[in-house]
Design a protein around this motif. Structure first.
Motif, mmCIF file in Angstrom:
data_model
loop_
_atom_site.group_PDB
_atom_site.id
_atom_site.type_symbol
_atom_site.label_atom_id
_atom_site.label_comp_id
_atom_site.label_asym_id
_atom_site.label_seq_id
_atom_site.Cartn_x
_atom_site.Cartn_y
_atom_site.Cartn_z
ATOM 1 N N UNK A 1 0.842 -1.206 0.000
ATOM 2 C CA UNK A 1 0.000 0.000 0.000
ATOM 3 C C UNK A 1 0.872 1.249 0.000
ATOM 4 N N UNK A 2 1.880 1.232 0.884
ATOM 5 C CA UNK A 2 2.748 2.404 0.999
ATOM 6 C C UNK A 2 3.496 2.620 -0.314
ATOM 7 N N UNK A 3 3.964 1.510 -0.911
ATOM 8 C CA UNK A 3 4.675 1.617 -2.188
ATOM 9 C C UNK A 3 3.782 2.259 -3.249
ATOM 10 N N UNK A 4 2.554 1.741 -3.344
ATOM 11 C CA UNK A 4 1.613 2.261 -4.342
ATOM 12 C C UNK A 4 1.342 3.733 -4.086
ATOM 13 N N UNK A 5 1.164 4.050 -2.813
ATOM 14 C CA UNK A 5 0.887 5.437 -2.439
ATOM 15 C C UNK A 5 2.047 6.352 -2.844
ATOM 16 N N UNK A 6 3.270 5.879 -2.530
ATOM 17 C CA UNK A 6 4.471 6.652 -2.876
ATOM 18 C C UNK A 6 4.540 6.873 -4.375
ATOM 19 N N UNK A 7 4.247 5.779 -5.105
ATOM 20 C CA UNK A 7 4.325 5.859 -6.558
ATOM 21 C C UNK A 7 3.298 6.858 -7.094
ATOM 22 N N UNK A 8 2.091 6.821 -6.488
ATOM 23 C CA UNK A 8 1.031 7.748 -6.892
ATOM 24 C C UNK A 8 1.439 9.190 -6.616
ATOM 25 N N UNK A 9 2.014 9.426 -5.446
ATOM 26 C CA UNK A 9 2.409 10.787 -5.089
ATOM 27 C C UNK A 9 3.491 11.295 -6.040
ATOM 28 N N UNK A 10 4.401 10.392 -6.389
ATOM 29 C CA UNK A 10 5.472 10.752 -7.319
ATOM 30 C C UNK A 10 4.873 11.125 -8.674
ATOM 31 N N UNK A 11 3.877 10.324 -9.072
ATOM 32 C CA UNK A 11 3.202 10.590 -10.346
ATOM 33 C C UNK A 11 2.543 11.964 -10.315
ATOM 34 N N UNK A 12 1.825 12.238 -9.227
ATOM 35 C CA UNK A 12 1.129 13.527 -9.116
ATOM 36 C C UNK A 12 2.146 14.669 -9.092
ATOM 37 N N UNK A 13 3.236 14.459 -8.373
ATOM 38 C CA UNK A 13 4.244 15.517 -8.292
ATOM 39 C C UNK A 13 4.812 15.824 -9.679
ATOM 40 N N UNK A 14 5.098 14.756 -10.430
ATOM 41 C CA UNK A 14 5.668 14.981 -11.761
ATOM 42 C C UNK A 14 4.673 15.678 -12.689
ATOM 43 N N UNK A 15 3.397 15.269 -12.599
ATOM 44 C CA UNK A 15 2.377 15.916 -13.428
ATOM 45 C C UNK A 15 2.288 17.398 -13.085
ATOM 46 N N UNK A 16 2.352 17.687 -11.799
ATOM 47 C CA UNK A 16 2.187 19.090 -11.375
ATOM 48 C C UNK A 16 3.374 19.935 -11.783
ATOM 49 N N UNK A 17 4.549 19.293 -11.858
ATOM 50 C CA UNK A 17 5.743 20.046 -12.262
ATOM 51 C C UNK A 17 5.845 20.161 -13.779
ATOM 52 N N UNK A 18 4.899 19.541 -14.479
ATOM 53 C CA UNK A 18 4.942 19.609 -15.947
ATOM 54 C C UNK A 18 6.032 18.731 -16.517
ATOM 55 N N UNK A 19 6.478 17.740 -15.742
ATOM 56 C CA UNK A 19 7.601 16.912 -16.166
ATOM 57 C C UNK A 19 7.079 15.653 -16.845
ATOM 58 N N UNK A 20 6.462 15.798 -17.984
ATOM 59 C CA UNK A 20 6.003 14.636 -18.730
ATOM 60 C C UNK A 20 6.097 14.937 -20.217
ATOM 61 N N UNK A 21 6.003 13.874 -21.005
ATOM 62 C CA UNK A 21 6.176 14.030 -22.449
ATOM 63 C C UNK A 21 4.855 13.723 -23.143
ATOM 64 N N UNK A 22 4.553 14.459 -24.180
ATOM 65 C CA UNK A 22 3.478 14.035 -25.070
ATOM 66 C C UNK A 22 4.103 13.853 -26.445
ATOM 67 N N UNK A 23 3.542 12.956 -27.239
ATOM 68 C CA UNK A 23 4.164 12.684 -28.530
ATOM 69 C C UNK A 23 3.730 13.714 -29.565
ATOM 70 N N UNK A 24 4.162 13.495 -30.803
ATOM 71 C CA UNK A 24 3.941 14.494 -31.852
ATOM 72 C C UNK A 24 2.472 14.763 -32.135
ATOM 73 N N UNK A 25 1.596 13.843 -31.733
ATOM 74 C CA UNK A 25 0.189 14.010 -32.048
ATOM 75 C C UNK A 25 -0.615 14.364 -30.801
ATOM 76 N N UNK A 26 0.074 14.735 -29.737
ATOM 77 C CA UNK A 26 -0.622 15.181 -28.528
ATOM 78 C C UNK A 26 -1.050 14.059 -27.623
#
Lengths: 334, 367
Positions: free
Chosen positions: A59-84
């Motif tokens: 549970x804690x692992x999943x939670x950590x992973x989720x928080x990391x995901x949210x943090x990265x999304x909020x920082x704009x640290x993600x990629x979209x491909x050429x077609x959006x």
């Protein structure tokens, strides 16, 4: 512990009754298959401390992973491909779609091997169901059933991109605005493209006209396929027509809202938000053998005739296949 | 192999693009003479560039082009304005018309025009990547887009009837950088950025250095045609704002359009800067297809869209802590010169001391 009839040693393990095991040991090992497995299992457990296996830790692992995901999304640290398309987001949304695909509509897929493993290809399907769930299901079918899962780029009516929310959402999930330019560019990049030539005429047709294909646009998809020399795979979808049976189209309200139709279904305005829940019909998706256009050579003067021939051929194939499937269908929900 | 000397004329050398392009051409001995015209005085003197303070309507332009045997005219003069401004229109469109006439009369072989991908117009029915041959649908309230569209249409008409000069149009995607002032830059500058509710368009960006190198590259090569120029990759508006740490203020589209109209009464400039980007461009995509740039022009941008955005926001953050430009101004060139001078001095003193050592050794005065 050698046996009398063969040189192969017996298993060293003990049975549950605490007697020596009578099975033959595996080649070059001291235990039989049953005991060896058990033993190595124990060994694994001993070498790795149990802590990562407990539900709390998980549970804690999943939670950590989720928080990391949210943090990265909020920082704009993600990629979209050429077609959006946002791959990360799509993978997460897949979870919900997979559930619907497997357990809600129980999609049966046949002929998926007709989709080429690589190279450009145009999937042409019939469109129905008031809301475009059929696109998602075809994408899912190729993703789940194909021996080499491929990304399908679904061409989406440009009206969707004009409306708020739906446009950006479908773009992130892998939709591409339907225009000949986009289709050509995608096929040039050797992508797998899904197109619904019926467009709004197909998806918004009344319940009484179900499983009767509407006009196939202006044959633009054939022209693009001919130009890029891509094979066409006709796709027939059965089951999507009944998810939202449109009994009546409130045209004045639709034109007021700037959308092509506002349906009256057995559930829609009457049950409030529950009306948006599609009915759990049984779906069948069939992929037909590809129509090869690679070797077709024609003079410019012959092209219009060829376009209409190929368009009609594709339309007839889909229509015939739909009737074939309907003949064998025992019931809408079975 | 010494190449033939080329003569270049740049319009708008006192404005940011011309001012930054001039030093690039000056350090290349291939370009000689370099002529610059503008209706404003430049802030800094040029090294080699011959400057004339005239506007594009000057009747002497054709003679100048003829006498200087100008091979390439680089037309960079364009005045951005948000409201209808007769003066700007006169310079942007009518000035270009006079320039075209002068080029055609002087038989100038080549004309390069800087434009923007905004001329395609942002619409829901646009393909994801718009090719250079598409219709120019940029009919908008903001004057700078209308002027560009009008200018380009005029250039197209002109190119059809007069084959000389060969016209190259470079359409740049949204430009960001440290020194330039573009509508997108102003839009992303404030802490709270108005966006359109339920819309999240994709953006392309060009770094200001890539703009200059694209212009330089085009002047050096002999390519003719229209090209979209942009860095690789695309970014949704939401991601741009997240990278920059800006707060989006989603407004429904009718409100955005209305505020655009209400805040623009009678051409007053101050209020219009509230949303310096046209509503359509924060609702729908307007992306240029850069395939032709890579294949025909053979230009490769140095910065991708994402790098450009990151660098721009880094600059925005650090800007507050920098000393004001007016007070402390160190010229990079003079610091280079200083370094060279110091090195020369050091070398001279080292040489002297070595010489002295050798002399001492030979004489045996070491002890």
């Amino acid at each position: 512990m050698t046996s009398k009839h063969s040189g192969q040693p017996r298993c060293q393990g003990m049975t549950a009754k605490n007697t020596p095991c009578k099975n033959k040991a595996l080649e070059g090992q001291a235990f039989c298959a049953m005991h060896q497995e058990k033993d190595s299992d124990n060994g694994l457990l001993n070498s790795f401390p149990r802590d990562s296996e407990t539900p709390t830790e998980k549970c804690i692992e999943t939670f950590k992973e989720c928080m990391e995901f949210i943090r990265r999304r909020r920082a704009g640290d993600y990629e979209i491909d050429d077609w959006g398309r946002d791959d990360e987001l799509t993978q997460r949304a897949m979870f919900a779609v997979r559930f619907i695909y497997k357990y809600y509509w129980r999609v049966t897929v046949t002929g998926v091997e007709n989709v080429p493993v690589d190279g450009r290809c145009l999937l042409v399907a019939n469109h129905s169901g008031v809301l475009p769930y059929d696109g998602a299901m075809v994408v899912m079918a190729v993703n789940e059933e194909h021996p080499h899962p491929r990304l399908v780029r679904a061409l989406v009516l440009s009206l969707v991109f004009k409306l708020p929310v739906t446009g950006p959402l479908l773009l992130r999930l892998g939709g591409v605005q339907a225009s000949p330019e986009n289709a050509e560019k995608l096929l040039m990049q050797d992508e797998l493209v899904l197109v619904f030539p019926e467009g709004i005429k197909g998806i918004g047709k009344p319940f009484s006209k179900r499983y009767q294909l509407a006009r196939f646009g202006r044959g633009g998809f054939t022209r693009v396929a001919l130009k890029t020399k891509s094979p066409i795979v006709p796709v027939s979808i059965v089951g999507a027509e009944e998810i939202h049976p449109m009994l009546y189209n409130m045209k004045p309200l639709a034109s007021l809202l700037g959308i092509p139709y506002v349906p009256l279904t057995p559930t829609f305005p009457w049950l409030g938000p529950l009306g948006f829940v599609p009915l759990p019909t049984k779906w069948h998706i069939h992929f037909d053998a590809p129509i090869r256009l690679q070797d077709v050579e024609c003079r410019p003067s012959e092209e219009p005739l060829l376009v209409s021939k190929v368009s009609n051929q594709v339309r007839d194939t889909i229509q015939r296949r739909i009737y074939d499937i309907l003949k064998k269908r025992r019931g809408v929900f079975l | 192999m010494a190449r033939k000397k080329r003569s270049v004329l740049i319009t708008g050398v006192s404005h940011s693009w011309g001012r930054n392009l001039a030093p690039l051409l000056e350090q290349d001995p291939e370009f000689d003479p370099i002529i610059g015209i503008d209706f404003e005085k430049p802030k800094k003197p040029f090294k080699r560039l011959e400057f004339f303070q005239v506007d594009l309507h000057t009747p002497l332009l054709a003679e100048l082009l003829q006498v200087a045997k100008v091979d390439t005219v680089c037309h960079l003069l364009f005045l951005d304005s948000y409201t209808s401004n007769e003066e700007h229109f006169d310079q942007n469109v009518m000035g270009t018309m006079d320039l075209l006439a002068a080029c055609s009369a002087a038989q100038t072989p080549r004309l390069i025009i800087k434009s923007s991908t905004k001329v395609y117009g942002a619409q829901a029915s646009n393909p994801n990547y718009i090719s250079e041959d598409a219709d120019l649908k940029g009919q908008h309230q903001h004057r700078y887009i209308q002027d560009r569209v009008e200018l380009e249409k005029m250039v197209r008409r002109f190119a059809r009837s007069n084959p000389i000069p060969n016209i190259t149009v470079l359409r740049f995607a949204n430009i960001l950088g440290r020194t330039v002032d573009t509508p997108v830059m102003r839009y992303l500058d404030s802490n709270i950025v108005p966006t359109c509710l339920g819309h999240d368009p994709l953006f392309q960006f060009t770094h200001e250095q890539d703009v200059l190198s694209a212009l330089y590259h085009t002047i050096k090569s002999d390519v003719v045609g229209t090209f979209n120029i942009s860095g690789d990759g695309i970014l949704p508006l939401s991601q741009i704002l997240r990278i920059g740490g800006k707060i989006p203020l989603p407004l429904p589209s009718p409100l955005l359009r209305a505020s655009g109209m209400l805040l623009r009464p009678g051409g007053r400039q101050g209020l219009t800067d509230s949303i310096p980007i046209e509503t359509d461009y924060i609702m729908y995509n307007c992306l240029g297809d850069t395939g032709r740039m890579k294949k025909v022009l053979q230009f490769k941008p140095h910065f991708s869209s994402k790098e450009t955005v990151r660098e721009f926001f880094e600059h925005l953050r650090i800007r507050r802590y920098l000393p004001s430009r007016n007070k402390i101004q160190s010229d990079p060139q003079s610091s280079e010169r200083m370094q060279a001078w110091i090195q020369a001095r050091q070398r001279a003193s080292n040489y002297l001391s070595n010489l002295l050592d050798d002399f001492n050794k030979e004489e045996g005065y070491d002890q």
